[in-house]
Write a protein that holds these residues in place. Structure first.
Motif, PDB file in Angstrom:
ATOM      1  N   ALA A 149      19.935 -31.430 -24.984  1.00  0.00           N
ATOM      2  CA  ALA A 149      21.064 -30.852 -24.262  1.00  0.00           C
ATOM      3  C   ALA A 149      21.671 -29.763 -25.118  1.00  0.00           C
ATOM      4  O   ALA A 149      21.847 -29.938 -26.326  1.00  0.00           O
ATOM      5  N   GLY A 150      21.977 -28.633 -24.503  1.00  0.00           N
ATOM      6  CA  GLY A 150      22.591 -27.543 -25.251  1.00  0.00           C
ATOM      7  C   GLY A 150      22.708 -26.287 -24.425  1.00  0.00           C
ATOM      8  O   GLY A 150      22.440 -26.285 -23.225  1.00  0.00           O
ATOM      9  N   ASP A 151      23.105 -25.219 -25.079  1.00  0.00           N
ATOM     10  CA  ASP A 151      23.272 -23.921 -24.421  1.00  0.00           C
ATOM     11  C   ASP A 151      22.122 -22.999 -24.772  1.00  0.00           C
ATOM     12  O   ASP A 151      21.527 -23.099 -25.846  1.00  0.00           O
ATOM     13  N   LEU A 152      21.838 -22.105 -23.838  1.00  0.00           N
ATOM     14  CA  LEU A 152      20.754 -21.143 -23.988  1.00  0.00           C
ATOM     15  C   LEU A 152      21.340 -19.752 -23.793  1.00  0.00           C
ATOM     16  O   LEU A 152      22.092 -19.518 -22.846  1.00  0.00           O
ATOM     17  N   ASP A 153      21.005 -18.829 -24.673  1.00  0.00           N
ATOM     18  CA  ASP A 153      21.443 -17.440 -24.556  1.00  0.00           C
ATOM     19  C   ASP A 153      20.635 -16.764 -23.450  1.00  0.00           C
ATOM     20  O   ASP A 153      19.401 -16.729 -23.516  1.00  0.00           O
ATOM     21  N   PRO A 154      21.291 -16.214 -22.420  1.00  0.00           N
ATOM     22  CA  PRO A 154      20.549 -15.593 -21.321  1.00  0.00           C
ATOM     23  C   PRO A 154      19.995 -14.204 -21.635  1.00  0.00           C
ATOM     24  O   PRO A 154      19.188 -13.680 -20.872  1.00  0.00           O
ATOM     25  N   ALA A 155      20.388 -13.593 -22.747  1.00  0.00           N
ATOM     26  CA  ALA A 155      19.972 -12.219 -23.064  1.00  0.00           C
ATOM     27  C   ALA A 155      18.456 -12.027 -23.057  1.00  0.00           C
ATOM     28  O   ALA A 155      17.969 -11.048 -22.494  1.00  0.00           O
ATOM     29  N   PRO A 156      17.657 -12.922 -23.636  1.00  0.00           N
ATOM     30  CA  PRO A 156      16.202 -12.683 -23.623  1.00  0.00           C
ATOM     31  C   PRO A 156      15.519 -13.039 -22.291  1.00  0.00           C
ATOM     32  O   PRO A 156      14.327 -12.794 -22.148  1.00  0.00           O
ATOM     33  N   LEU A 157      16.252 -13.548 -21.324  1.00  0.00           N
ATOM     34  CA  LEU A 157      15.659 -13.931 -20.044  1.00  0.00           C
ATOM     35  C   LEU A 157      15.584 -12.708 -19.128  1.00  0.00           C
ATOM     36  O   LEU A 157      16.405 -12.514 -18.240  1.00  0.00           O
ATOM     37  N   ARG A 169      13.446 -11.700 -16.726  1.00  0.00           N
ATOM     38  CA  ARG A 169      13.206 -11.859 -15.284  1.00  0.00           C
ATOM     39  C   ARG A 169      14.484 -12.275 -14.563  1.00  0.00           C
ATOM     40  O   ARG A 169      14.788 -11.771 -13.484  1.00  0.00           O
ATOM     41  N   LEU A 170      15.242 -13.191 -15.119  1.00  0.00           N
ATOM     42  CA  LEU A 170      16.508 -13.600 -14.506  1.00  0.00           C
ATOM     43  C   LEU A 170      17.477 -12.423 -14.495  1.00  0.00           C
ATOM     44  O   LEU A 170      18.174 -12.200 -13.507  1.00  0.00           O
ATOM     45  N   GLY A 171      17.505 -11.652 -15.570  1.00  0.00           N
ATOM     46  CA  GLY A 171      18.391 -10.500 -15.671  1.00  0.00           C
ATOM     47  C   GLY A 171      18.183  -9.468 -14.579  1.00  0.00           C
ATOM     48  O   GLY A 171      19.113  -8.759 -14.201  1.00  0.00           O
ATOM     49  N   GLU A 172      16.976  -9.384 -14.037  1.00  0.00           N
ATOM     50  CA  GLU A 172      16.689  -8.434 -12.959  1.00  0.00           C
ATOM     51  C   GLU A 172      17.455  -8.772 -11.681  1.00  0.00           C
ATOM     52  O   GLU A 172      17.662  -7.912 -10.840  1.00  0.00           O
ATOM     53  N   PHE A 173      17.878 -10.027 -11.517  1.00  0.00           N
ATOM     54  CA  PHE A 173      18.602 -10.457 -10.328  1.00  0.00           C
ATOM     55  C   PHE A 173      20.114 -10.354 -10.509  1.00  0.00           C
ATOM     56  O   PHE A 173      20.852 -10.477  -9.539  1.00  0.00           O
ATOM     57  N   LEU A 174      20.571 -10.155 -11.736  1.00  0.00           N
ATOM     58  CA  LEU A 174      21.994 -10.205 -12.032  1.00  0.00           C
ATOM     59  C   LEU A 174      22.631  -8.820 -12.015  1.00  0.00           C
ATOM     60  O   LEU A 174      21.985  -7.824 -12.314  1.00  0.00           O
TER      61      LEU A 174
END
Length: 167
Positions: free
Chosen positions: A23-31, A33-38
């Protein structure tokens, strides 16, 4: 045993043998493919997943991820935060035949050997949790509706009538 972090990668078979949970947090910066939707940078992604064995000794992963993702509303074109929640349960098949048999039973199956990339897994699940046409959950005004009863293209009707008379 629950560990207070998300690893970079995890071996499902070894983790199931040990009954590990993360359990923990993940930095979204390297994601990417997800960033393309945001519409903007997202805050941290919270993830939790654990491994165990099923009745037939196969590795099973149960997980979830949550994030506030900035999206553009398709109705009013304003930015809003979408509270994304993804949950999954995957059974790891030992062979392609096993994979097909489990898939026919309606289970979410993965035929995979070696370590899993945790960030990629969470990214895929969050992409699947995104709405096809994002909209404010509380409702909003459409940009397609003319403001104050003004119809900006009403004059085109007259041009169309004139054009049909001329032909």
């Amino acid at each position: 045993m629950e560990l207070p972090y998300l690893p970079k990668s995890v071996d499902p078979e070894r983790s199931a043998d040990q009954g590990l949970e993360f359990a923990g947090d993940l930095d979204p910066a390297p994601l990417v493919r997800l960033g393309e939707f945001l519409a903007a940078h997202a805050g941290p992604i919270s993830g939790h997943f654990g491994f165990r064995r099923d009745e037939e000794g196969r590795a099973v992963m149960v997980g979830s991820a949550e994030a506030s993702l900035p999206l553009i509303c398709q109705r009013c074109a304003d930015l809003f935060l979408f509270e994304a929640r993804a949950e999954w349960r995957r059974v790891f098949a030992r062979s392609e035949a096993d994979e097909q048999e489990l898939a026919e039973k309606g289970l979410d199956v993965c035929y995979h050997s070696g370590p899993l990339d945790v960030a990629e897994l969470i990214e895929e699940e969050l992409i699947l949790a995104l709405p096809m046409a994002p909209r404010h959950p509380e409702g909003c005004e459409s940009v397609a509706r003319p403001a104050g009863g003004i119809h900006p293209f009403a004059g085109l009707a007259g041009l169309l009538k004139r054009e049909t008379r001329d032909n």
